[in-house]
Enzyme design. Sequence first.
Site, PDB file in Angstrom:
ATOM      1  N   SER A 135       0.826  -1.192   0.000  1.00  0.00           N
ATOM      2  CA  SER A 135       0.000   0.000   0.000  1.00  0.00           C
ATOM      3  C   SER A 135       0.871   1.256   0.000  1.00  0.00           C
ATOM      4  O   SER A 135       1.821   1.356  -0.781  1.00  0.00           O
ATOM      5  CB  SER A 135      -0.959  -0.039   1.212  1.00  0.00           C
ATOM      6  N   ASP A 198      -7.461  -4.380  -7.609  1.00  0.00           N
ATOM      7  CA  ASP A 198      -7.067  -3.434  -6.561  1.00  0.00           C
ATOM      8  C   ASP A 198      -7.118  -2.001  -7.089  1.00  0.00           C
ATOM      9  O   ASP A 198      -6.453  -1.645  -8.064  1.00  0.00           O
ATOM     10  CB  ASP A 198      -5.647  -3.776  -6.082  1.00  0.00           C
ATOM     11  N   HIS A 311      -7.169  -5.248  -2.527  1.00  0.00           N
ATOM     12  CA  HIS A 311      -6.031  -4.563  -1.916  1.00  0.00           C
ATOM     13  C   HIS A 311      -5.507  -5.321  -0.702  1.00  0.00           C
ATOM     14  O   HIS A 311      -4.377  -5.109  -0.265  1.00  0.00           O
ATOM     15  CB  HIS A 311      -6.434  -3.141  -1.506  1.00  0.00           C
TER      16      HIS A 311
END
Length: 638
Positions: A135, A198, A311
């Site tokens: 991330s 994602d 994600h």
Amino acid sequence: MGTETSCENKFEMSETLATFLASTPLLEEAWRLCSIADTTFPGAYLVQQIGSVAYVAFSGRQPDSGSDQSCENPARLDAEDGGLFAPLYRHSEAEEPIKLHSGMLRLFLSMHQSLQIQIASLIGKVKSVVITGHSIGGTTASLSALWLLCQLQSMSFPIISVLCITFGSPLLGNEALHRSILRERWGGNFCHVVSKHDIMPRLLFADIVPNNISKIHTLINFWHHCMAAPHLTSLSSQLADEVKDIFHCVLKDLELLAQAEEPSDNVFWPFGSYVFCCQEGAICLDNVASVIKMMYLMLATGSPSCSIEDHLKYGDYVGKVSKHFLRARNFHEEDLPDSSYEAGVALALQSTELVIKEPVQDLYLSEQNSNLRKEVVIMAKDCLQMAQDGNKPNLTAANLAIKLSKIVPFRAEIEWYKACCDDADDQMGYYDAFKLKGRSKREYRVNMNRHKLAGFWNSVIHMLENNKLPQDFHRRGKWVNASQFYKLLVEPLDIADYYRAGKHRERGHYIKHGRERRYEIFDKWWRDRRVPEEENKRSKFASSTQDSCFWAKVEEAREWLDNVRSESDVKKRDLLWHNIDLFEQYSRKLIENKEVSIDVLAKNSSFSRWMEEWKELKSQVQQFPPRFPGFVDGEVVP
């Protein structure tokens, strides 16, 4: 047979990275440490050594002050970084400056000092450093890897290798960053793993309206909570309605970018290699246009709920990546590809899960959705073919070698010209003959050849910096030696032309203000070559002076000599005298080692005339210490 070979070469870059990742535990280890960092080290990173490899894993949970400013305006790197990334700066005002997401840059800078200490403690203990992050931690990992590569560049030899692996990382900077990374040949140091749906790696492709910014903050905070407590992932469907507008906004803007024929002016650009993964396997792309198209095509088959969940599912995908990278599948006889190239595209397409596996599935799809999916498959195939058609570096290098052989006559004519000048009755030598006689017919031909050779070598650098040549091209002996020979032969002519045209009076001296960037690049290639220096001393003078900027230094020394006679300021005069003395020592050393061509020692060359004037000046003040000259031309200077 020749066609078959050339087709196989089209996959060499993606296959190389895919094979490397599939045959090592790097991806799995990187993700394992990222998941630990996500859970246990919010706002920080962890360091772990496994054998000769050190892993630095940045947490995806970062403080709100720096992590969730997803739509913040980018900041100029050279104005914010304190020189940490100087090797990446633009080379001229004509180039676009590098801009980064300012929140991400501040986040890295807040960790830089502690990271520097950690990296210093690893030197000498490990051979490789893998910097990774999930991330937003992925962008911090990318910046950390860039910083480390910049630091290592100043060293005479690499003491550690650097690889950056990110998972679901948002974009970081603009096209100028992408081009700078290509220019430094660092694209292969970055591997960005992106799951099929994602939305995080795709967010900054979109022009997010202000109303959606608060929703992005909510989404990022939800992800942070799930990283700390993975069981909360099941609640992602409850957030889907709130994220729906963001999903469609990103999808719409990505579609426009994917379909654009001309390069986009989007603020954020991808760099490095992208590994797109799903349940079926993974494919690897490093062509920017193909990366953007694949970002769109994969997201187009998803939903807002999938874009949130994916994600947090990298752990599910990573284990499959090693087993399914372009894995072989059975083709029906009637679908058997006609060539290995088509087989490669078909296998890569199946790895994206974009293909329609069973015709019967259309029974459960509306006709509209079925047609849409077929269009996506066609676009995906075109995307993969475009990526591979533009990515055949070894074939490009082979064609370039043919072009190199075709410019040999231009170089040979300049060599002949140099030999004639060295033997001429005027005893001026190569440099001065071209400088003083540049308008003659013979010099005109030499000048044309000079420009043709410059055009060829500039095209080589352009291809190299746009990732069209093999990663090790600049270390291949043939090209390192050819560029060095060209530089030593031709740069003296560039210098002569520069001073003949009086450009030094407008811009300043050649070395700082007139030297072409290709020569600086070739200097670096020569310095970085892995061939040991010859230990035997030369028995005769070199065919070309081994310092291609020697004549530019002579021109500066001539100006110093003129100025020292009239300079009344004692400190300035001392500095001039000191500079002249250093140049004399340097030139004498070159001559002693026979690292100059005989044209330097020609009776009427600029260097020989300068030496005579210098000797005459020294004889006038020889009774005084040359370091502190108090007399010039036999008179006391107050």
